[in-house]
Design a protein around this motif. Sequence first.
Motif, PDB file in Angstrom:
ATOM      1  N   PRO A   1       0.830  -1.215   0.000  1.00 19.45           N
ATOM      2  CA  PRO A   1       0.000   0.000   0.000  1.00 19.45           C
ATOM      3  C   PRO A   1       0.862   1.262   0.000  1.00 19.45           C
ATOM      4  N   PHE A   2       0.331   2.327  -0.576  1.00 18.68           N
ATOM      5  CA  PHE A   2       1.071   3.582  -0.682  1.00 18.68           C
ATOM      6  C   PHE A   2       0.106   4.741  -0.419  1.00 18.68           C
ATOM      7  N   PRO A   3      -0.425   4.870   0.805  1.00 19.60           N
ATOM      8  CA  PRO A   3      -1.408   5.924   1.089  1.00 19.60           C
ATOM      9  C   PRO A   3      -0.852   7.333   0.939  1.00 19.60           C
ATOM     10  N   GLU A   4       0.468   7.491   1.113  1.00 23.38           N
ATOM     11  CA  GLU A   4       1.086   8.823   1.000  1.00 23.38           C
ATOM     12  C   GLU A   4       0.963   9.398  -0.414  1.00 23.38           C
ATOM     13  N   ALA A   5       0.697   8.543  -1.398  1.00 25.25           N
ATOM     14  CA  ALA A   5       0.570   9.002  -2.783  1.00 25.25           C
ATOM     15  C   ALA A   5      -0.517  10.056  -2.933  1.00 25.25           C
ATOM     16  N   GLU A   6      -1.561   9.966  -2.126  1.00 28.83           N
ATOM     17  CA  GLU A   6      -2.665  10.928  -2.214  1.00 28.83           C
ATOM     18  C   GLU A   6      -2.189  12.351  -1.936  1.00 28.83           C
ATOM     19  N   ASP A   7      -1.200  12.494  -1.053  1.00 30.76           N
ATOM     20  CA  ASP A   7      -0.694  13.818  -0.708  1.00 30.76           C
ATOM     21  C   ASP A   7       0.519  14.215  -1.537  1.00 30.76           C
ATOM     22  N   ILE A   8       1.288  13.239  -2.009  1.00 30.64           N
ATOM     23  CA  ILE A   8       2.469  13.538  -2.823  1.00 30.64           C
ATOM     24  C   ILE A   8       2.056  14.127  -4.169  1.00 30.64           C
ATOM     25  N   LEU A   9       1.061  13.525  -4.796  1.00 31.73           N
ATOM     26  CA  LEU A   9       0.525  14.078  -6.043  1.00 31.73           C
ATOM     27  C   LEU A   9      -0.608  15.026  -5.688  1.00 31.73           C
ATOM     28  N   TRP A  10      -0.429  16.307  -6.010  1.00 35.45           N
ATOM     29  CA  TRP A  10      -1.423  17.314  -5.650  1.00 35.45           C
ATOM     30  C   TRP A  10      -2.648  17.241  -6.537  1.00 35.45           C
ATOM     31  N   ASP A  11      -2.425  16.966  -7.802  1.00 37.98           N
ATOM     32  CA  ASP A  11      -3.553  16.916  -8.723  1.00 37.98           C
ATOM     33  C   ASP A  11      -3.266  15.899  -9.819  1.00 37.98           C
ATOM     34  N   LEU A  12      -4.310  15.194 -10.211  1.00 43.68           N
ATOM     35  CA  LEU A  12      -4.212  14.173 -11.245  1.00 43.68           C
ATOM     36  C   LEU A  12      -5.442  14.326 -12.132  1.00 43.68           C
ATOM     37  N   SER A  13      -5.243  14.677 -13.391  1.00 45.19           N
ATOM     38  CA  SER A  13      -6.386  14.912 -14.271  1.00 45.19           C
ATOM     39  C   SER A  13      -6.229  14.144 -15.581  1.00 45.19           C
ATOM     40  N   THR A  14      -7.365  13.653 -16.078  1.00 40.76           N
ATOM     41  CA  THR A  14      -7.394  12.922 -17.341  1.00 40.76           C
ATOM     42  C   THR A  14      -8.819  12.950 -17.889  1.00 40.76           C
ATOM     43  N   THR A  15      -8.928  12.812 -19.187  1.00 41.72           N
ATOM     44  CA  THR A  15     -10.256  12.723 -19.802  1.00 41.72           C
ATOM     45  C   THR A  15     -10.509  11.333 -20.377  1.00 41.72           C
ATOM     46  N   ASP A  16      -9.446  10.509 -20.454  1.00 42.95           N
ATOM     47  CA  ASP A  16      -9.602   9.207 -21.100  1.00 42.95           C
ATOM     48  C   ASP A  16      -8.935   8.054 -20.351  1.00 42.95           C
ATOM     49  N   ASN A  17      -8.392   8.312 -19.169  1.00 44.10           N
ATOM     50  CA  ASN A  17      -7.698   7.305 -18.369  1.00 44.10           C
ATOM     51  C   ASN A  17      -6.448   6.756 -19.072  1.00 44.10           C
ATOM     52  N   VAL A  18      -5.942   7.509 -20.025  1.00 40.64           N
ATOM     53  CA  VAL A  18      -4.684   7.158 -20.697  1.00 40.64           C
ATOM     54  C   VAL A  18      -3.725   8.338 -20.639  1.00 40.64           C
ATOM     55  N   ASN A  19      -4.186   9.497 -21.048  1.00 41.54           N
ATOM     56  CA  ASN A  19      -3.368  10.710 -21.024  1.00 41.54           C
ATOM     57  C   ASN A  19      -3.652  11.497 -19.749  1.00 41.54           C
ATOM     58  N   PHE A  20      -2.585  11.798 -19.007  1.00 45.98           N
ATOM     59  CA  PHE A  20      -2.729  12.425 -17.700  1.00 45.98           C
ATOM     60  C   PHE A  20      -1.878  13.684 -17.585  1.00 45.98           C
ATOM     61  N   THR A  21      -2.338  14.595 -16.757  1.00 45.32           N
ATOM     62  CA  THR A  21      -1.529  15.717 -16.291  1.00 45.32           C
ATOM     63  C   THR A  21      -1.387  15.578 -14.786  1.00 45.32           C
ATOM     64  N   ILE A  22      -0.147  15.595 -14.337  1.00 42.95           N
ATOM     65  CA  ILE A  22       0.169  15.402 -12.925  1.00 42.95           C
ATOM     66  C   ILE A  22       0.782  16.676 -12.374  1.00 42.95           C
ATOM     67  N   VAL A  23       0.368  17.070 -11.185  1.00 50.27           N
ATOM     68  CA  VAL A  23       0.962  18.227 -10.515  1.00 50.27           C
ATOM     69  C   VAL A  23       1.453  17.781  -9.143  1.00 50.27           C
ATOM     70  N   THR A  24       2.696  18.103  -8.840  1.00 47.61           N
ATOM     71  CA  THR A  24       3.264  17.782  -7.543  1.00 47.61           C
ATOM     72  C   THR A  24       4.295  18.846  -7.186  1.00 47.61           C
ATOM     73  N   SER A  25       4.907  18.718  -6.037  1.00 46.56           N
ATOM     74  CA  SER A  25       5.946  19.656  -5.640  1.00 46.56           C
ATOM     75  C   SER A  25       7.274  19.294  -6.301  1.00 46.56           C
ATOM     76  N   GLU A  26       8.035  20.303  -6.649  1.00 45.35           N
ATOM     77  CA  GLU A  26       9.382  20.060  -7.161  1.00 45.35           C
ATOM     78  C   GLU A  26      10.229  19.358  -6.110  1.00 45.35           C
ATOM     79  N   TYR A  27       9.851  19.521  -4.863  1.00 46.02           N
ATOM     80  CA  TYR A  27      10.513  18.826  -3.756  1.00 46.02           C
ATOM     81  C   TYR A  27      10.426  17.309  -3.929  1.00 46.02           C
ATOM     82  N   TRP A  28       9.285  16.829  -4.371  1.00 38.64           N
ATOM     83  CA  TRP A  28       9.098  15.386  -4.549  1.00 38.64           C
ATOM     84  C   TRP A  28       9.609  14.900  -5.899  1.00 38.64           C
ATOM     85  N   LEU A  29       9.425  15.718  -6.919  1.00 39.11           N
ATOM     86  CA  LEU A  29       9.765  15.276  -8.262  1.00 39.11           C
ATOM     87  C   LEU A  29      10.086  16.483  -9.131  1.00 39.11           C
ATOM     88  N   ASN A  30      11.277  16.504  -9.722  1.00 40.88           N
ATOM     89  CA  ASN A  30      11.589  17.555 -10.683  1.00 40.88           C
ATOM     90  C   ASN A  30      11.965  16.919 -12.016  1.00 40.88           C
TER      91      ASN A  30
END
Length: 222
Positions: A173-202
């Motif tokens: 399990p990875f419950p922390e993922a909910e807070d690490i990724l600030w926003d997750l958006s898609t219209t087709d469940n294939v193409n995604f836009t992810i928003v997170t902190s540069e602290y976690w991922l640059n």
Amino acid sequence: MKYQVTIKSAFSVDEIEDYWTNDDYIKLLEKFDYPDADGDTTSLKELLFMAISDFEPKEAAVIVLTYKLSEQLNEGQIQQISNDMFLDKVCEEYPEIGLHSKLFHVNQLLFKAYNGKFPNAKATVVKCSFTPLEDENVKELSKEDILKLLSNGLSESTLIKRLFDQAMTQNAPFPEAEDILWDLSTTDNVNFTIVTSEYWLNRDDIIASEFEGVIEDSVIVE
């Protein structure tokens, strides 16, 4: 289940557009002694910056923090954060990662209002796709799934992998993922836009633009 992962772009931003709404600006203007404001988002934002500049930075920080986080933080915590914000990127270092996103937006509002008196934090936006490679029932991808699928394309030095190696690479399990990724958006469940902190991922943490990833149902590891 196996997926083909494609990273289309990754870039840093110092604010997330449309996070602050007209309603937010109007309510904040009231708190900064500028009632009855009206106008579009751009003019309201400029008015707010002018109103904020009439206050001492620490006092302004308390007002904005209270507006955004009074339900999660008590008065003492808000006072402490308002002091710490001048010295450190609290939105990256605060121990409750569930508050990092809101702290980022508060920090950047104040950073821009005071032309840099607060540290400048960054967010990372990643545009990517996840294409199933097996003829199975395709599940709706969660934030946890997304991070696990990204794992093979990230450097081993990436903070997420260093702190959450087992959750990222094993069937756990990875419950922390909910807070690490600030926003997750898609219209087709294939193409995604992810928003997170540069602290976690640059963008430099991403070492491949195309790779395979695997997700399985998480099991609790004793």
